[in-house]
Design a protein around this motif. Structure first.
Motif, PDB file in Angstrom:
ATOM      1  N   TYR A  46       0.834  -1.203   0.000  1.00 53.18           N
ATOM      2  CA  TYR A  46       0.000   0.000   0.000  1.00 53.18           C
ATOM      3  C   TYR A  46       0.869   1.253   0.000  1.00 53.18           C
ATOM      4  O   TYR A  46       2.047   1.222   0.364  1.00 53.18           O
ATOM      5  CB  TYR A  46      -0.932   0.000   1.219  1.00 53.18           C
ATOM      6  N   TYR A  47       0.259   2.359  -0.415  1.00 51.17           N
ATOM      7  CA  TYR A  47       0.954   3.642  -0.363  1.00 51.17           C
ATOM      8  C   TYR A  47       1.145   4.067   1.091  1.00 51.17           C
ATOM      9  O   TYR A  47       0.182   4.102   1.856  1.00 51.17           O
ATOM     10  CB  TYR A  47       0.152   4.713  -1.097  1.00 51.17           C
ATOM     11  N   PRO A  48       2.378   4.382   1.498  1.00 54.56           N
ATOM     12  CA  PRO A  48       2.623   4.781   2.887  1.00 54.56           C
ATOM     13  C   PRO A  48       2.143   6.205   3.147  1.00 54.56           C
ATOM     14  O   PRO A  48       1.622   6.885   2.249  1.00 54.56           O
ATOM     15  CB  PRO A  48       4.151   4.687   2.997  1.00 54.56           C
ATOM     16  N   THR A  49       2.332   6.657   4.384  1.00 54.84           N
ATOM     17  CA  THR A  49       1.908   8.012   4.749  1.00 54.84           C
ATOM     18  C   THR A  49       2.825   9.081   4.158  1.00 54.84           C
ATOM     19  O   THR A  49       2.402  10.215   3.935  1.00 54.84           O
ATOM     20  CB  THR A  49       1.903   8.178   6.274  1.00 54.84           C
ATOM     21  N   HIS A  50       4.090   8.705   3.903  1.00 50.04           N
ATOM     22  CA  HIS A  50       5.063   9.705   3.466  1.00 50.04           C
ATOM     23  C   HIS A  50       6.251   9.003   2.831  1.00 50.04           C
ATOM     24  O   HIS A  50       6.424   7.788   2.967  1.00 50.04           O
ATOM     25  CB  HIS A  50       5.531  10.560   4.647  1.00 50.04           C
ATOM     26  N   VAL A  51       7.076   9.777   2.158  1.00 48.80           N
ATOM     27  CA  VAL A  51       8.316   9.276   1.568  1.00 48.80           C
ATOM     28  C   VAL A  51       9.442  10.217   1.971  1.00 48.80           C
ATOM     29  O   VAL A  51       9.311  11.441   1.865  1.00 48.80           O
ATOM     30  CB  VAL A  51       8.231   9.210   0.023  1.00 48.80           C
ATOM     31  N   GLU A  52      10.544   9.641   2.441  1.00 50.45           N
ATOM     32  CA  GLU A  52      11.694  10.430   2.868  1.00 50.45           C
ATOM     33  C   GLU A  52      12.814  10.318   1.836  1.00 50.45           C
ATOM     34  O   GLU A  52      13.059   9.250   1.284  1.00 50.45           O
ATOM     35  CB  GLU A  52      12.202   9.927   4.222  1.00 50.45           C
TER      36      GLU A  52
END
Length: 356
Positions: A46-52
């Motif tokens: 699934y798409y996570p909450t954020h990308v670093e």
């Protein structure tokens, strides 16, 4: 957007959340540095909450390997031991997430079995000694990483030692010399530089839905993906899915480069993530091959690293015929640690039956 600005603007600093999904134990998330996990995460990628993003400390080549030392914000991840999953939450003293990325110079493959050991020193005194986990993330695929506590801003000397590989090499990699190697870096760390790293929020209507973010475009760091079906050597026989993992089966006439004999057929299973085709290493796979109702093979598939097949699972057989039935059993899921978006997938994997 920078992470601190985003968290302040969205009111997520100090927020606590509770998330879970059917078939999994609920896991709490309370952090001043990361948003709460998505509620009701799906049983799959699934798409996570954020990308670093990440920063490069340096890159060094020693022998057959190149190592790039990178870092990002400290963040949560999940460990897998057998069929048990454990969340590693952030600690207040965590300063940075250190990620050494090691790859084979010839094959341009990131081997997940070289087990780096990281030693961090400052002014001749050891401040950290870490054995980073082999990890799987949506932007990077397979790499090594762990959260590390540093005493503060300053210059640090980082030594990374890798050991001999534990997984057999086949094909063009069979006769390579992959001995231990040590890489040395100087790391100028400051919280202000850390906070310059890009932090991208995933829109709320997209986070938690099936899918994956695109891989990182950091071209100075090697990232490997499983070959497309058309690029796999031999004859691609079938493709199956188990708990969102794609299992592609190919057979190659003449198994000598893979530890068999010239009159045998090599059957290889390429296990990869959906969307980004990242390899799924450190699984335990077995299989049963039947023909006209009779069993012609029942045994383990050995993990191997190959210049064309990449990381895969295979065995040498007397022959494989069209119409044979292959049942693949996942005796243990991938034992790599998972970043957010992968921790609910490739976990409870049912057997897959394929007609070759």
């Amino acid at each position: 957007m920078r992470r601190r600005d985003f968290l302040a603007a969205s009111g997520l600093v100090g927020t606590a959340g509770l998330a879970g999904c059917a078939g999994f134990q609920l896991e709490s998330s309370s952090s001043a540095q990361e948003p709460a996990l998505v509620e009701n995460r799906p049983d799959g990628v699934y798409y996570p909450t954020h990308v670093e993003g990440m920063k490069m400390v340096g890159k060094q080549t020693v022998g057959d390997y190149t190592c790039a030392l990178t870092y990002s914000y400290p963040h949560r991840f999940w460990l897998f031991t057998g069929s048990h999953r454990q969340k590693v939450a952030l600690k207040g003293e965590d300063s940075v997430h250190l990620m050494p990325v090691v790859w084979d110079n010839e094959a341009k493959i990131v081997p997940p079995d070289v087990n780096p050991q990281i030693t961090v020193e400052q002014d001749g005194e050891r401040v950290a000694n870490v054995s980073p986990w082999p990890m799987l993330s949506q932007p990077m695929g397979v790499h090594f990483g762990d959260n590390v506590a540093l005493p503060g801003d300053g210059t640090y000397q980082v030594s990374i030692r890798i050991g001999e590989p534990s997984v057999k090499r086949t094909g063009s990699l069979k006769d390579g010399e992959y001995g231990p190697a040590t890489f040395e870096f100087e790391f100028d760390f400051s919280e202000s530089k850390l906070n310059e790293i890009e932090y991208t929020d995933i829109p709320s209507e997209k986070e938690g839905t099936p899918g994956a973010v695109v891989p990182s475009e950091m071209t100075t760091v090697q990232m490997t993906q499983a070959p497309t079906k058309d690029a796999l050597p031999g004859t691609v026989r079938a493709t199956g899915t188990s708990d969102d993992a794609k299992l592609v089966v190919t057979t190659i006439d003449g198994a000598e480069p893979y530890g068999g004999s010239t009159d045998q057929t090599y059957l290889a299973v390429s296990a990869r993530t959906p969307y980004n085709r990242f390899v799924l290493p450190a699984m335990a796979l077995s299989g049963t091959l039947t023909r006209d109702g009779e069993t012609v093979f029942d045994g383990q598939f050995d993990a191997a690293l190959d210049g064309e097949l990449n990381y895969h699972y295979g065995t040498a057989l007397s022959n494989v015929q069209s119409g044979d039935e292959l049942e693949i059993t996942v005796d243990a899921p991938s034992q790599t640690a998972r970043h957010e978006g992968y921790e609910t997938a490739f976990y409870q994997m049912d057997p897959v039956t394929l007609t070759l």
